[in-house]
Write an enzyme that holds these catalytic residues in place. Structure first.
Site, PDB file in Angstrom:
ATOM      1  CD  GLU A 159      -2.874  -0.825   2.203  1.00 43.04           C
ATOM      2  OE1 GLU A 159      -3.081  -0.305   3.022  1.00 43.04           O
ATOM      3  OE2 GLU A 159      -3.913  -1.796   2.281  1.00 43.04           O
ATOM      4  CD  GLU A 340      -3.444  -5.943   4.087  1.00 47.05           C
ATOM      5  OE1 GLU A 340      -4.419  -4.934   4.465  1.00 47.05           O
ATOM      6  OE2 GLU A 340      -2.360  -5.679   3.766  1.00 47.05           O
TER       7      GLU A 340
HETATM    8  C1  FCB Z   1      -4.180  -2.085   5.591  1.00 49.63           C
HETATM    9  C2  FCB Z   1      -3.130  -2.462   6.001  1.00 49.63           C
HETATM   10  C3  FCB Z   1      -2.854  -3.536   7.143  1.00 49.63           C
HETATM   11  C4  FCB Z   1      -3.924  -3.583   8.157  1.00 49.63           C
HETATM   12  C5  FCB Z   1      -5.378  -3.291   7.496  1.00 49.63           C
HETATM   13  C6  FCB Z   1      -6.517  -2.925   8.285  1.00 49.63           C
HETATM   14  O1  FCB Z   1      -4.549  -0.927   4.975  1.00 49.63           O
HETATM   15  O2  FCB Z   1      -2.117  -2.718   5.025  1.00 49.63           O
HETATM   16  O3  FCB Z   1      -1.824  -3.653   7.769  1.00 49.63           O
HETATM   17  O4  FCB Z   1      -3.555  -2.371   9.040  1.00 49.63           O
HETATM   18  O5  FCB Z   1      -5.255  -2.027   6.597  1.00 49.63           O
END
Ligand code: FCB
Length: 425
Positions: A159, A340
């Protein structure tokens, strides 16, 4: 090829052991120890103590039946000062972790940078400095030389949008700078570091290389907000995708002198996969005052349930996002891994998380049915952990962690995900 089911974590959020094995300081050590930075006054000093309990955590993963585990390497464990030869003790931890995973039939997916820059590099400007990109590639090569024979997929950066924005533009995350649009060189230097790292990883025979971006579908609130939505889309989504896929930068006001000859070719090095991190759509409208410093305003999305973080639960946003990536980039879009997806809720019995994951996996499947090439899905996260500026107040795990005793307790969602994986075989 079989679909990959997995879970994700990040080093600073789970490891603890910050003073062990010759690890240097990271920007998150510095930042979390500054008063007022973390909502509950906590730090990642101990976190989930995964540094000592990794074998138990690998057993929990084996119980889930996952195919792959996405974790990050803490750069300051490998290069305590951000430069120079690898610290063998630091590498040894990941070496043992990788072997423990493979011993249970779980493929390691390694993120090289999940925001914990060595403090020594921050002292020289961090990602505002072009040199950090070269340091990152050097570090990537060191890790790949040690683990490359066993890692299935490398993820260079996690990110970069969030790290630039919260770290350098608005200051809620380490290193806590508030440069607004002057943070834009951080985008370029991260992307350059990514491109240089792709070359360094391939030189070590890396099996496959990707980057994990945070993506959000942009929802203009009204008809007059379309231009504002396009401006925010360029910043959040396109800035970190167009140059990777050979299109150069969208028009955002990045100082052209920051981009040297050849950089865009380096950044556009072919990728084996694109990591997509998705949490929710973003509501956008035109600025309410003409002298606003930003060409958009972010507005909360209403009419949806919300997580314990207050984030709206919009599973169809994941379908929209995946389909729009395909529409926008066509044949140049690499295969996608959802690297994620997850939610914050309290409680060991967590039916809301089951509903959340079920909805998002369904949305992903419907994007796949309409032709998007998605190869994997990773739940954020295996364990409750240190949620950055929110400390330990937001619990994202399939496994509950009691931070006083470090006792791990699988939640209702853990059993649900295990059964889903089993049923999909
Ligand atoms: C993302 C991050 C991860 C975690 C989630 C909830 O942005 O990559 O580390 O904090 O959010």
């Amino acid at each position: 090829m079989a679909f990959t089911w997995g879970v994700s974590t990040a080093a600073y959020q789970i490891e603890g052991g910050v003073g062990e094995g010759g690890r240097g300081l990271s920007i998150w050590d510095t930042f979390s120890h500054e008063p007022g930075r973390i909502s509950d006054g906590s730090t990642g000093d101990v976190a989930c103590d995964h540094f000592h309990r990794y074998a138990e955590d690998v057993d929990l993963m084996a119980g889930l039946g996952i195919d792959a585990y996405r974790f990050s390497v803490a750069w300051p464990r490998i290069q305590p000062d951000g430069t120079g030869p690898a610290n063998a003790t630091g590498l040894d931890f990941y070496d043992r972790l990788v072997d423990a995973l493979l011993g249970k039939g779980i493929d390691p997916v390694v993120t090289l940078f999940h925001w914990d820059l060595p403090q020594a590099l921050q002292d020289k400007g961090g990602w505002l400095s072009r040199d950090t990109a070269f340091r990152f590639a050097e570090y990537a090569g060191l890790v790949a030389a040690a683990l490359g024979d066993r890692v299935r997929l490398w993820i260079t950066l996690n990110e970069p949008f969030v790290h630039m924005t919260l770290g350098y533009a608005t200051g809620e995350h380490a290193p806590g700078q508030t440069l607004l649009f002057d943070a834009l060189p951080v985008a370029h230097h991260q992307l350059l570091g990514h491109g240089l790292a792709v070359t360094a990883l391939r030189a070590q025979g890396a099996a496959a290389v990707a980057i994990a971006n945070n993506y959000t579908p942009i929802w203009p609130i009204g008809e007059g907000d379309v231009a504002a939505a396009a401006a925010y889309h360029a910043l959040h989504n396109r800035l970190f995708t167009d140059p990777l896929l050979g299109r150069g930068y969208p028009e955002l006001g990045l100082d052209p002198s920051v981009v040297h000859a050849g950089d865009l070719d380096t950044i556009a090095a072919p990728l084996d996969a694109l990591g997509v991190n998705y949490y929710n759509p973003t509501g956008v409208r035109a600025p309410s005052t003409p002298d606003s410093p930003l060409p958009f305003e972010l507005v909360p999305i209403s009419g949806y349930p919300t997580t314990a973080f207050g984030w709206p639960v919009v599973p169809d946003g994941l379908r929209q996002l995946l389909v729009s990536l395909k529409e926008e980039y066509g044949e140049s879009l690499p295969p996608i891994h959802v690297t994620e997806s997850g939610c914050a809720y309290d409680g060991i019995d967590d039916p809301e998380r089951v509903t959340y994951l079920d909805g998002h996996i369904g949305a992903m499947r419907s994007a796949m049915a309409s032709g998007v090439d998605v190869r994997g899905y990773f739940v954020w996260s295996l364990l409750d952990n240190f949620e950055w500026a929110e400390g330990y107040t937001k619990r994202f795990g399939l496994v509950h962690v009691d931070y006083d005793t470090q006792v791990r307790t699988p939640k209702t969602s853990y059993a649900w995900y295990r059964d889903l994986i089993r049923a999909s075989r």
